[in-house]
Design an enzyme around this catalytic site. Structure first.
Site, PDB file in Angstrom:
ATOM      1  N   ARG A 172       0.758  -1.264  -0.044  1.00  0.00           N
ATOM      2  CA  ARG A 172       0.075   0.074  -0.021  1.00  0.00           C
ATOM      3  C   ARG A 172       0.866   1.199  -0.063  1.00  0.00           C
ATOM      4  O   ARG A 172       0.323   2.531  -0.273  1.00  0.00           O
ATOM      5  CB  ARG A 172      -0.859  -0.114   1.346  1.00  0.00           C
ATOM      6  N   TYR A 227     -16.674  15.191 -16.402  1.00  0.00           N
ATOM      7  CA  TYR A 227     -17.354  13.597 -16.279  1.00  0.00           C
ATOM      8  C   TYR A 227     -18.475  13.520 -15.054  1.00  0.00           C
ATOM      9  O   TYR A 227     -18.242  14.173 -13.911  1.00  0.00           O
ATOM     10  CB  TYR A 227     -16.095  12.948 -15.861  1.00  0.00           C
ATOM     11  N   ASP A 276      -8.417  17.577 -16.233  1.00  0.00           N
ATOM     12  CA  ASP A 276      -8.561  16.160 -16.591  1.00  0.00           C
ATOM     13  C   ASP A 276      -8.321  15.991 -17.870  1.00  0.00           C
ATOM     14  O   ASP A 276      -8.958  16.566 -18.968  1.00  0.00           O
ATOM     15  CB  ASP A 276      -9.959  15.717 -16.279  1.00  0.00           C
ATOM     16  N   LYS A 294      -9.097   4.308 -19.424  1.00  0.00           N
ATOM     17  CA  LYS A 294      -9.400   4.438 -20.822  1.00  0.00           C
ATOM     18  C   LYS A 294      -8.181   4.580 -21.659  1.00  0.00           C
ATOM     19  O   LYS A 294      -7.727   3.186 -21.875  1.00  0.00           O
ATOM     20  CB  LYS A 294     -10.043   5.878 -20.859  1.00  0.00           C
TER      21      LYS A 294
END
Length: 412
Positions: free
Chosen positions: A83, A137, A202, A227
């Site tokens: 992590r 988005y 973005d 994407k």
């Protein structure tokens, strides 16, 4: 870090300063994050799935953990816990930073996890106010508007950014080209208007192939890596490209919240980057040809396509958009984008359904708008599928209604 330690880590590629970037983007896409493989006797990047790493020196581990907690810098030597850091994910971060021209990049489990970390990092500094430009988005819009992370948002247009800033403004956020209208923002002008407030862009739709926001003044570049960076519809992730100072804060947030990118996802994303320029350019050429044909089609009211190009196309139809969605056979009717296969969806029903209808309209998202992610299929096959699906949407009375619908679309 010496070579023996590097080999023990499975080939952890240390970051190279963006200033050292001298190779073409296509070359960087293939080699960034892999520059040390030959000296390690490897050709393909190794995949490290370990969740934890052994150490017989607890005092040294304590010192490294203390340093990370204080500074957020990547620990020297072997990883401590997955992590905190992972060598495979680190390779992807190194590569993406080089493609974007930034000092660092920090990867997360999804694009929304990445945005959440950015917002939390600013809120932790007492800067909870965000200035944002629609459209974004849908889930980004919802997160900001609902104040889910304790933030307060002021929506404005690009020209109003400077006037919307407050003493507690921690971030300005834009998406360009925007989802789903493909509207573009003058990033350099907005960055200038931000003053000392960080600008987040973005850049998911553009990828570093079409634009590099950091070169235009943005401090933070966000990608839904699910994407185009992945490119095959089989991996989920998010990444923030930024300076090392901000990256250190993001690493601390990631460690605390657990939004880390899985190493298998990091492996697939690094592999995806190697073909990113080829995929984006090929799909963009097909998209441009489809735009030309859609603009000439009497069943289509308006076509949206960004000046910088790309593989995303949005268009508004005179007929029923739901009939187009149900009518495609080769194109996949599904949310998401950036895959090698073409996808189409109705934003008002899916990707932006969570945004209030009035806010959708103010952001230019018409109920007749369709968003298409153009893949790598032959343009003639895609056009044949699109044109037959558009034919299904053209019902009785559609032609007679065109002037009225055109006016409604223009006002939406």
């Amino acid at each position: 870090m010496d070579t023996s330690t590097d080999a023990a880590l499975g080939g952890f590629a240390s970051a190279v300063p963006a200033a050292a970037l001298t190779r073409a983007l296509a070359t960087e896409a293939v080699h960034a994050g892999r520059d040390d493989l030959a000296e390690l006797g490897l050709h393909a990047p190794p995949l490290d799935l370990s969740t934890t790493y052994p150490s017989y020196d607890a005092r040294a581990e304590a010192a490294r953990i203390d340093e990370f907690a204080t500074t957020g810098a990547r620990p020297d030597g072997p990883p401590v816990y997955a992590r905190l850091d992972n060598p495979t994910t680190g390779r992807f971060e190194t590569a993406l930073a080089r493609l974007e021209g930034t000092e660092a990049a920090v990867a997360f489990a999804s694009g929304m996890a990445a945005l959440s970390a950015v917002l939390l990092s600013r809120a932790s500094a007492g800067l909870r106010h965000v200035v944002a430009v629609r459209p974004l988005y849908g889930c980004s819009d919802h997160m900001l508007n609902a104040g889910l992370l304790g933030t307060e948002v002021t929506w404005t247009d690009p020209a109003g950014v400077a006037d919307a800033l407050r003493p507690d403004t921690g971030l300005v956020m834009v998406e360009s080209p925007a989802n789903p209208t493909l509207a573009e923002v003058d990033i350099r002008a907005v960055a200038h208007a931000c003053g000392s407030v960080p600008l987040l862009v973005d850049s998911t739709f553009a990828t570093p192939v079409l634009q590099r926001p950091a070169e235009l003044g943005a401090r933070i570049v966000l990608h839904s890596a699910t994407k185009y960076l992945g490119g095959h519809g089989d991996v989920m992730g998010g990444v923030v490209a930024c300076d090392e100072e901000f990256a250190r804060v993001l690493r601390q947030v990631r460690f605390a919240t657990g939004g880390v990118l899985h190493p298998l996802a990091g492996y697939l994303l690094l592999r995806g980057l190697s073909t990113l320029p080829v995929r984006v350019r090929a799909a963009s050429a097909t998209a441009a040809e489809l735009v030309r044909r859609l603009e000439a089609d009497p069943r289509v009211a308006r076509v949206h396509y960004p000046r910088i190009g790309g593989a995303m196309v949005s268009f508004e139809v005179y007929g029923d958009p739901h009939e187009v969605i149900s009518g495609v056979r080769l194109i996949t009717p599904a949310v998401s984008l950036g895959s090698v296969d073409s996808l189409i969806q109705h934003p008002a029903s899916i990707s932006h359904r969570i945004v209030d209808a009035s806010d959708r309209r103010s952001g230019g998202i018409s109920d007749r708008l369709l968003r298409m992610s153009v893949g790598l299929e032959d343009v003639e096959d895609l056009w044949a599928d699109l044109t037959q699906a558009l034919g299904r949407a053209t019902g009785p009375g559609t032609v007679a209604e065109r002037p009225v619908l055109a006016e409604a679309v223009a006002q939406a």
